[in-house]
Design a protein around this motif. Structure first.
Motif, PDB file in Angstrom:
ATOM      1  N   TYR A  45       0.830  -1.179   0.000  1.00 12.31           N
ATOM      2  CA  TYR A  45       0.000   0.000   0.000  1.00 12.31           C
ATOM      3  C   TYR A  45       0.875   1.243   0.000  1.00 12.31           C
ATOM      4  O   TYR A  45       1.652   1.462   0.918  1.00 12.31           O
ATOM      5  N   ALA A  46       0.825   1.972  -1.047  1.00  9.33           N
ATOM      6  CA  ALA A  46       1.573   3.233  -1.059  1.00  9.33           C
ATOM      7  C   ALA A  46       0.565   4.372  -1.061  1.00  9.33           C
ATOM      8  O   ALA A  46      -0.448   4.278  -1.749  1.00  9.33           O
ATOM      9  N   PRO A  47       0.833   5.404  -0.301  1.00  7.38           N
ATOM     10  CA  PRO A  47      -0.137   6.503  -0.192  1.00  7.38           C
ATOM     11  C   PRO A  47      -0.507   7.071  -1.560  1.00  7.38           C
ATOM     12  O   PRO A  47      -1.633   7.472  -1.783  1.00  7.38           O
ATOM     13  N   SER A  48       0.453   7.043  -2.485  1.00  6.42           N
ATOM     14  CA  SER A  48       0.187   7.661  -3.779  1.00  6.42           C
ATOM     15  C   SER A  48      -0.760   6.817  -4.624  1.00  6.42           C
ATOM     16  O   SER A  48      -1.178   7.239  -5.684  1.00  6.42           O
ATOM     17  N   MET A  49      -1.074   5.589  -4.150  1.00  8.14           N
ATOM     18  CA  MET A  49      -1.947   4.735  -4.949  1.00  8.14           C
ATOM     19  C   MET A  49      -3.424   4.968  -4.664  1.00  8.14           C
ATOM     20  O   MET A  49      -4.270   4.627  -5.471  1.00  8.14           O
ATOM     21  N   ASP A  50      -3.734   5.536  -3.496  1.00 14.21           N
ATOM     22  CA  ASP A  50      -5.150   5.715  -3.209  1.00 14.21           C
ATOM     23  C   ASP A  50      -5.686   7.010  -3.815  1.00 14.21           C
ATOM     24  O   ASP A  50      -4.948   7.800  -4.377  1.00 14.21           O
ATOM     25  N   GLY A  51      -6.959   7.197  -3.709  1.00 17.41           N
ATOM     26  CA  GLY A  51      -7.603   8.344  -4.340  1.00 17.41           C
ATOM     27  C   GLY A  51      -7.016   9.665  -3.877  1.00 17.41           C
ATOM     28  O   GLY A  51      -6.759  10.557  -4.675  1.00 17.41           O
ATOM     29  N   GLU A  52      -6.779   9.728  -2.588  1.00 19.17           N
ATOM     30  CA  GLU A  52      -6.251  10.950  -2.021  1.00 19.17           C
ATOM     31  C   GLU A  52      -4.874  11.291  -2.590  1.00 19.17           C
ATOM     32  O   GLU A  52      -4.572  12.428  -2.891  1.00 19.17           O
ATOM     33  N   GLY A  53      -4.065  10.247  -2.727  1.00 18.49           N
ATOM     34  CA  GLY A  53      -2.711  10.434  -3.248  1.00 18.49           C
ATOM     35  C   GLY A  53      -2.734  10.913  -4.692  1.00 18.49           C
ATOM     36  O   GLY A  53      -1.988  11.812  -5.073  1.00 18.49           O
ATOM     37  N   VAL A  54      -3.594  10.324  -5.474  1.00 22.47           N
ATOM     38  CA  VAL A  54      -3.728  10.707  -6.879  1.00 22.47           C
ATOM     39  C   VAL A  54      -4.186  12.162  -6.980  1.00 22.47           C
ATOM     40  O   VAL A  54      -3.650  12.967  -7.730  1.00 22.47           O
ATOM     41  N   GLU A  55      -5.176  12.482  -6.161  1.00 15.24           N
ATOM     42  CA  GLU A  55      -5.714  13.829  -6.128  1.00 15.24           C
ATOM     43  C   GLU A  55      -4.614  14.835  -5.787  1.00 15.24           C
ATOM     44  O   GLU A  55      -4.503  15.909  -6.363  1.00 15.24           O
ATOM     45  N   ARG A  56      -3.790  14.449  -4.820  1.00 14.10           N
ATOM     46  CA  ARG A  56      -2.717  15.328  -4.370  1.00 14.10           C
ATOM     47  C   ARG A  56      -1.675  15.538  -5.464  1.00 14.10           C
ATOM     48  O   ARG A  56      -1.172  16.638  -5.674  1.00 14.10           O
ATOM     49  N   LEU A  57      -1.354  14.467  -6.163  1.00 12.00           N
ATOM     50  CA  LEU A  57      -0.386  14.576  -7.253  1.00 12.00           C
ATOM     51  C   LEU A  57      -0.907  15.515  -8.336  1.00 12.00           C
ATOM     52  O   LEU A  57      -0.170  16.302  -8.918  1.00 12.00           O
ATOM     53  N   ARG A  58      -2.190  15.415  -8.594  1.00 13.27           N
ATOM     54  CA  ARG A  58      -2.813  16.260  -9.606  1.00 13.27           C
ATOM     55  C   ARG A  58      -2.751  17.721  -9.158  1.00 13.27           C
ATOM     56  O   ARG A  58      -2.373  18.610  -9.903  1.00 13.27           O
ATOM     57  N   LEU A  59      -3.112  17.933  -7.901  1.00 13.00           N
ATOM     58  CA  LEU A  59      -3.076  19.269  -7.316  1.00 13.00           C
ATOM     59  C   LEU A  59      -1.662  19.851  -7.412  1.00 13.00           C
ATOM     60  O   LEU A  59      -1.456  21.001  -7.790  1.00 13.00           O
ATOM     61  N   GLU A  60      -0.706  19.010  -7.072  1.00 10.31           N
ATOM     62  CA  GLU A  60       0.694  19.424  -7.084  1.00 10.31           C
ATOM     63  C   GLU A  60       1.140  19.860  -8.487  1.00 10.31           C
ATOM     64  O   GLU A  60       1.739  20.912  -8.672  1.00 10.31           O
ATOM     65  N   ALA A  61       0.783  19.029  -9.465  1.00 10.13           N
ATOM     66  CA  ALA A  61       1.174  19.333 -10.838  1.00 10.13           C
ATOM     67  C   ALA A  61       0.531  20.642 -11.308  1.00 10.13           C
ATOM     68  O   ALA A  61       1.166  21.466 -11.967  1.00 10.13           O
ATOM     69  N   LEU A  62      -0.717  20.827 -10.948  1.00 11.05           N
ATOM     70  CA  LEU A  62      -1.422  22.047 -11.357  1.00 11.05           C
ATOM     71  C   LEU A  62      -0.852  23.277 -10.646  1.00 11.05           C
ATOM     72  O   LEU A  62      -0.685  24.334 -11.260  1.00 11.05           O
ATOM     73  N   LEU A  63      -0.526  23.099  -9.364  1.00 10.94           N
ATOM     74  CA  LEU A  63       0.007  24.226  -8.603  1.00 10.94           C
ATOM     75  C   LEU A  63       1.345  24.706  -9.161  1.00 10.94           C
ATOM     76  O   LEU A  63       1.596  25.896  -9.275  1.00 10.94           O
ATOM     77  N   ARG A  64       2.178  23.745  -9.534  1.00 13.54           N
ATOM     78  CA  ARG A  64       3.502  24.108 -10.053  1.00 13.54           C
ATOM     79  C   ARG A  64       3.422  25.001 -11.287  1.00 13.54           C
ATOM     80  O   ARG A  64       4.330  25.737 -11.598  1.00 13.54           O
ATOM     81  N   ARG A  65       2.338  24.888 -12.014  1.00 17.74           N
ATOM     82  CA  ARG A  65       2.221  25.671 -13.253  1.00 17.74           C
ATOM     83  C   ARG A  65       1.316  26.886 -13.102  1.00 17.74           C
ATOM     84  O   ARG A  65       1.113  27.651 -14.036  1.00 17.74           O
ATOM     85  N   ALA A  66       0.751  27.029 -11.905  1.00 16.97           N
ATOM     86  CA  ALA A  66      -0.291  28.040 -11.712  1.00 16.97           C
ATOM     87  C   ALA A  66       0.217  29.481 -11.876  1.00 16.97           C
ATOM     88  O   ALA A  66      -0.508  30.332 -12.382  1.00 16.97           O
TER      89      ALA A  66
END
Ligand code: C2E
Ligand code: MG
Ligand code: MG
Ligand code: MG
Length: 289
Positions: free
Chosen positions: A13-34
Motif C-alpha cells: 500500500y503506497a499513499p500515492s496509490m489511493d484516491g487521495e494520493g492521486v488527487e494530491r499529485l494532480r493538485l501538485e502538478a497544477l500548482l507548479r504551473r499556476a
C-alpha cells in the motif's frame, strides 16, 4: 481493497496509490504551473482604524483560480506548496506582486499606508530572505516602512535562527507583525528580544468576544500586553459592530474583518477606498507626506 498481500499479511500500500494520493499529485502538478498560467492572484483586505474608519493598510491574501479545480483556498495550497518545495517561488511572487500593487495604487492616487504580506515557515527559515526583500523593495521603489511581514509564533519558535532573520529584516526597515497571536505554543519572552511592531489578535478570540468570558479575557490581555510593550494591536476577523465596540472600549483601535471589507481585488480597493480623499490626506499628513 488491496488484493496483493505480503508474506506477513500486510497489504502493499503506497499513499500515492489511493484516491487521495492521486488527487494530491494532480493538485501538485497544477500548482507548479499556476503562476506561469496567471492563475494566482492577490486579494487585499483593508485594515482600518475603528473609530474613524480610515484605511491604515491592507493584507495581501493569495488566491488560486484553477480552471480545472475552481477556487482553491490558501489553507489548502500553501501547506502543499511548502511540502513540494514551491513556497519560495510562490512567496517571492506574492512579495513582488504586493509591492508592485502598492505603486499602482500610489499612481492611481490612492495612498495605502502599508501592505502586510504573510510569510510561511519555509520562506522564513531559508537564509537570503532579507536579500530578496531588499531587492523587491528596490525594484518596486516601495519604502521599506510601508511593508509589514506577518509571521506566526510557531514560525518564530520553530526556526533556529529566527532572531537573526528578524534582525536582518528589521535592519532593512520593514515592519514585523505576529499573526494569529495567542494561538501558538510560545513563550512570550521572544517579544522583548525581537523588533516586533504589531500583534494581530487571532480571530478565534474575536468570534465570541461578547459572550465567552475566556475569549474576552484573552483579548483584553493581548491589548494590555501590546499597550505596555508599545506595540500596535490589530484585531482579526471583526464581523460585528458589537465586536468593534468592545475592542474600542478596551483600547484596541485597529481592526480587519468582514465588517469593514472582505479581501478585495485591487480595483475594488481603489473603487471603495479611493473616494475618501480628505480623510486620506489628513491621515498621510500625520505620518508621511
Ligand atoms: P491569515 O494570515 O490569518 O489571514 C486571515 C484570514 O482570515 C484570511 O483567510 C481572511 O480572508 C480571513 N478573514 C478575514 N476577515 C475575516 C472575518 O471577518 N471572518 C472570517 N471568518 N474570516 C476572515 P484566507 O485568505 O483564506 O487565508 C488563510 C490563511 O492562509 C492566512 O491566514 C495565511 O495564514 C495563509 N495565507 C494567505 N495568503 C498567504 C500568502 O501569500 N503567503 C502565505 N505564506 N500564507 C498565506
Ligand atoms: Mg496574516
Ligand atoms: Mg491571522
Ligand atoms: Mg492564519
Amino acid at each position: 481493497q488491496a488484493k496483493a498481500r505480503g508474506r506477513n499479511g500486510y497489504a502493499f500500500y503506497a499513499p500515492s496509490m489511493d484516491g487521495e494520493g492521486v488527487e494530491r499529485l494532480r493538485l501538485e502538478a497544477l500548482l507548479r504551473r499556476a503562476i506561469e498560467k496567471n492563475e494566482i492572484w492577490l486579494a487585499y483586505q483593508p485594515q482600518v482604524e475603528i473609530d474613524s474608519g480610515l484605511l491604515i493598510g491592507v493584507e495581501a491574501l493569495v488566491r488560486w483560480n484553477s480552471p480545472e479545480l475552481g477556487a482553491v483556498g490558501p489553507d489548502r495550497f500553501i501547506p502543499l506548496a511548502e511540502d513540494i518545495g514551491f513556497i519560495n517561488q510562490l512567496g517571492g511572487w506574492v512579495l513582488e506582486e504586493a509591492c508592485r500593487q502598492m505603486k499602482c495604487w500610489d499612481l492611481a492616487g490612492l495612498y495605502v499606508p502599508k501592505i502586510a504580506v504573510n510569510l510561511s515557515a519555509r520562506q522564513f527559515d531559508r537564509g537570503g530572505l532579507a536579500a530578496t526583500v531588499e531587492r523587491v523593495l528596490r525594484e518596486t521603489s516601495l519604502p521599506a516602512h510601508r511593508l509589514q511581514l506577518e509571521v506566526t509564533e510557531s514560525v518564530i519558535m520553530n526556526t533556529g535562527d529566527a532572531m537573526q532573520y528578524i534582525n536582518d529584516l528589521h535592519a532593512i526597515g520593514v515592519e514585523l507583525a505576529i499573526d494569529d497571536f495567542g494561538t501558538g505554543y510560545s513563550s512570550l519572552a521572544y517579544l522583548k528580544q525581537l523588533p516586533v511592531q504589531t500583534l494581530k489578535i487571532d480571530r478565534s478570540f474575536i468570534k465570541d468576544i461578547s459572550t465567552d468570558a475566556n475569549d474576552e479575557a484573552i483579548a483584553i490581555a493581548i491589548i494590555q500586553l501590546g499597550k505596555s510593550m508599545n506595540l500596535a494591536v490589530i484585531a482579526e476577523g471583526v464581523e460585528t459592530v458589537e465586536q468593534a465596540a468592545f475592542l474600542l472600549r478596551h483600547g484596541c483601535r485597529r481592526a480587519q474583518g468582514y465588517l469593514y471589507a472582505r479581501p478585495l481585488a485591487p480595483a475594488q480597493v481603489l473603487a471603495q477606498w479611493g473616494q475618501n480623499k480628505n480623510a486620506r490626506l489628513e491621515y498621510s499628513g500625520a505620518g508621511k507626506g
